[in-house]
Design a protein around this motif. Sequence first.
Motif, PDB file in Angstrom:
ATOM      1  N   ASP A 165       0.814  -0.674  -0.222  1.00 32.50           N
ATOM      2  CA  ASP A 165      -0.354   0.165   0.202  1.00 32.50           C
ATOM      3  C   ASP A 165       1.099   1.388  -0.256  1.00 32.50           C
ATOM      4  OD1 ASP A 165      -1.995   1.836   0.242  1.00 32.50           O
ATOM      5  OD2 ASP A 165      -3.179   1.037   1.865  1.00 32.50           O
ATOM      6  N   SER A 166       0.728   2.288  -1.147  1.00 37.53           N
ATOM      7  CA  SER A 166       0.992   3.884  -0.157  1.00 37.53           C
ATOM      8  C   SER A 166       1.278   3.830   0.717  1.00 37.53           C
ATOM      9  CB  SER A 166       0.005   4.301  -0.825  1.00 37.53           C
ATOM     10  OG  SER A 166      -0.493   4.907  -2.099  1.00 37.53           O
ATOM     11  N   GLY A 167       2.518   4.642   1.360  1.00 39.54           N
ATOM     12  CA  GLY A 167       3.526   4.412   2.483  1.00 39.54           C
ATOM     13  C   GLY A 167       4.000   3.150   2.907  1.00 39.54           C
ATOM     14  N   LYS A 168       4.366   2.145   2.620  1.00 41.22           N
ATOM     15  CA  LYS A 168       5.329   0.909   3.013  1.00 41.22           C
ATOM     16  C   LYS A 168       6.235   1.497   2.406  1.00 41.22           C
ATOM     17  CE  LYS A 168       5.554  -4.084   2.177  1.00 41.22           C
ATOM     18  NZ  LYS A 168       4.922  -4.211   3.103  1.00 41.22           N
ATOM     19  N   ARG A 169       7.425   0.904   3.096  1.00 43.75           N
ATOM     20  CA  ARG A 169       9.027   1.183   3.031  1.00 43.75           C
ATOM     21  C   ARG A 169       9.556   0.087   2.535  1.00 43.75           C
ATOM     22  NH1 ARG A 169      11.906   6.224   5.913  1.00 43.75           N
ATOM     23  NH2 ARG A 169      10.794   8.517   4.966  1.00 43.75           N
ATOM     24  N   LEU A 170      10.492  -0.064   1.674  1.00 44.38           N
ATOM     25  CA  LEU A 170      10.963  -1.333   1.321  1.00 44.38           C
ATOM     26  C   LEU A 170      12.584  -1.214   1.811  1.00 44.38           C
ATOM     27  CD1 LEU A 170       9.317  -2.798  -1.661  1.00 44.38           C
ATOM     28  CD2 LEU A 170       9.265  -3.403   0.740  1.00 44.38           C
ATOM     29  N   ARG A 171      13.265  -2.212   2.023  1.00 46.99           N
ATOM     30  CA  ARG A 171      14.611  -1.747   2.437  1.00 46.99           C
ATOM     31  C   ARG A 171      16.056  -2.431   1.574  1.00 46.99           C
ATOM     32  NH1 ARG A 171      16.878   0.423   6.808  1.00 46.99           N
ATOM     33  NH2 ARG A 171      14.777   0.154   8.380  1.00 46.99           N
ATOM     34  N   LEU A 172      16.574  -1.463   0.886  1.00 49.36           N
ATOM     35  CA  LEU A 172      17.707  -2.152   0.118  1.00 49.36           C
ATOM     36  C   LEU A 172      19.071  -1.913   0.986  1.00 49.36           C
ATOM     37  CD1 LEU A 172      16.884  -0.092  -3.752  1.00 49.36           C
ATOM     38  CD2 LEU A 172      16.598  -2.685  -2.693  1.00 49.36           C
ATOM     39  N   LYS A 173      19.461  -3.093   1.643  1.00 52.62           N
ATOM     40  CA  LYS A 173      20.497  -2.809   2.171  1.00 52.62           C
ATOM     41  C   LYS A 173      21.565  -2.564   1.969  1.00 52.62           C
ATOM     42  CE  LYS A 173      21.091  -4.432   5.932  1.00 52.62           C
ATOM     43  NZ  LYS A 173      20.772  -3.738   6.943  1.00 52.62           N
ATOM     44  N   GLY A 174      22.708  -1.671   1.897  1.00 53.78           N
ATOM     45  CA  GLY A 174      24.053  -1.627   1.705  1.00 53.78           C
ATOM     46  C   GLY A 174      23.585  -0.663   0.674  1.00 53.78           C
ATOM     47  N   ARG A 175      23.057   0.536   0.678  1.00 53.96           N
ATOM     48  CA  ARG A 175      22.755   1.253  -1.033  1.00 53.96           C
ATOM     49  C   ARG A 175      22.665   2.454  -0.591  1.00 53.96           C
ATOM     50  NH1 ARG A 175      23.826  -0.876  -6.161  1.00 53.96           N
ATOM     51  NH2 ARG A 175      23.569  -3.538  -6.244  1.00 53.96           N
ATOM     52  N   GLY A 176      23.170   3.274   0.380  1.00 55.42           N
ATOM     53  CA  GLY A 176      23.159   4.223   0.749  1.00 55.42           C
ATOM     54  C   GLY A 176      24.856   4.683   0.425  1.00 55.42           C
ATOM     55  N   MET A 177      24.280   6.267   1.953  1.00 54.32           N
ATOM     56  CA  MET A 177      25.802   6.548   1.751  1.00 54.32           C
ATOM     57  C   MET A 177      26.899   6.097   2.372  1.00 54.32           C
ATOM     58  SD  MET A 177      25.691   9.207  -0.145  1.00 54.32           S
ATOM     59  CE  MET A 177      27.278  10.596   0.398  1.00 54.32           C
ATOM     60  N   PRO A 178      28.064   5.772   1.891  1.00 51.29           N
ATOM     61  CA  PRO A 178      29.180   5.528   2.473  1.00 51.29           C
ATOM     62  C   PRO A 178      29.599   6.040   3.392  1.00 51.29           C
ATOM     63  CG  PRO A 178      30.053   5.272  -0.141  1.00 51.29           C
ATOM     64  CD  PRO A 178      29.119   6.447   0.376  1.00 51.29           C
ATOM     65  N   GLY A 179      29.848   4.630   4.700  1.00 47.68           N
ATOM     66  CA  GLY A 179      30.466   5.711   6.022  1.00 47.68           C
ATOM     67  C   GLY A 179      31.893   4.568   7.016  1.00 47.68           C
ATOM     68  N   LYS A 180      31.974   5.032   7.956  1.00 46.00           N
ATOM     69  CA  LYS A 180      33.703   3.982   8.148  1.00 46.00           C
ATOM     70  C   LYS A 180      32.718   3.067   8.990  1.00 46.00           C
ATOM     71  CE  LYS A 180      35.528   8.654  10.184  1.00 46.00           C
ATOM     72  NZ  LYS A 180      36.220   9.382  11.634  1.00 46.00           N
TER      73      LYS A 180
END
Length: 282
Positions: free
Chosen positions: A231-246
Motif C-alpha cells: 500500500d502507499s506509504g509502505k517502505r522497502l529496504r535496499l541494504k547497503g545502498r546508502g551513503m558510505p561511512g566508517k
Amino acid sequence: MEFKDYYQTLGVEPSASDAEIKTAYRRLARKYHPDVSKETGAEERFKAVNEAYEVLKDCDKRAQYDQLKAGGYRPGEDFRPPPGFNRGGFQFDFNDLGGGGGGFSDFFESLFGGGQRAQQAPSGSRVKLAIPLERAYAGGKQKIRVGERTLEINIPAGIRAGQSIRLAKQGERGGDLMIEIDYQEHPEFELDGQNVLYTVTLMPWQAALGDTVSVPTLGGKVGLKIPAGSDSGKRLRLKGRGMPGKQGNGDQLVEIEISAPPADTEEQKALYRRMAELYGGA
C-alpha cells in the motif's frame, strides 16, 4: 542568445512559493530523467528543468532574474545581459558531472557565470562547493576554478555535507584554501543520515499483485521485489545502498506511492466501474 522564461519551464507562476517551485522541479525532473524517460527530447528537457531550478531556488539569483524579467523580455526574444551585471567571483566547473550538475545554457552563463558560484568567506580562504550526491557517494576527481586558476581536488567517497577539504597554499597570500562541501539537491533522492530516501510510483495492479521493478540507486539501477498487497506509504529496504561511512554503507529506503492511470476510453471507464462494484464502492 534567447531569453529563457524559467517559470514557464517549471510550469509555475512568478509568484510561486519556494515549496511550489521545489515540488514542480521534483515532478518534472523525475518525468524527464534520462535514466527513466523514453520521451523524445527528455534529456534536453531535464537539463532545462535543472537550469530553471538552479536559478529559482536561490533567492539572490531569483531576485536578479526577476529584475531582468520585469523589463518585458519574452521567451525566445534576443537577449544581451545589461552592462555591469553581477556574476560573482569564484566559479566551479560542473560540466563533467552529468545528472543536471552542468551544461547550463549560454543565457544562464551570461548572467551567473559557468556552473555554480561558491560562497566566499571574507578572508578569501574558505569557499563552499556543492557536489552531486553521486559524486559524494562514489568519490573521484573534481575540477574547480578559483579566479583564473583551475585546480583539481580529490573527493573522498562518502564525504558528508559540512566537511572540508584543505588545499595547501592555494588561498590568499599563500595560505591554505578550505573547500567546504555541500550537496546539490537531487531530483530523486533525499538523505537521512547515511540512508537514501526514494519514492517509487506503482500502478495499482503492481501493488496488489506484486512485481519486480527497476529502481535507481546512487550506485546504479537494481531490481526491487514488490510484495503483493503493498500500500502507499509502505517502505522497502535496499541494504547497503546508502551513503558510505566508517561503519559501512547506509541503506536505501524505498517508499511506495500508488498512481491510478486515467480512464480515457469507454473500456477503461467500464473497468473502473467494475472495480468499484467488486470493491463495494458503487
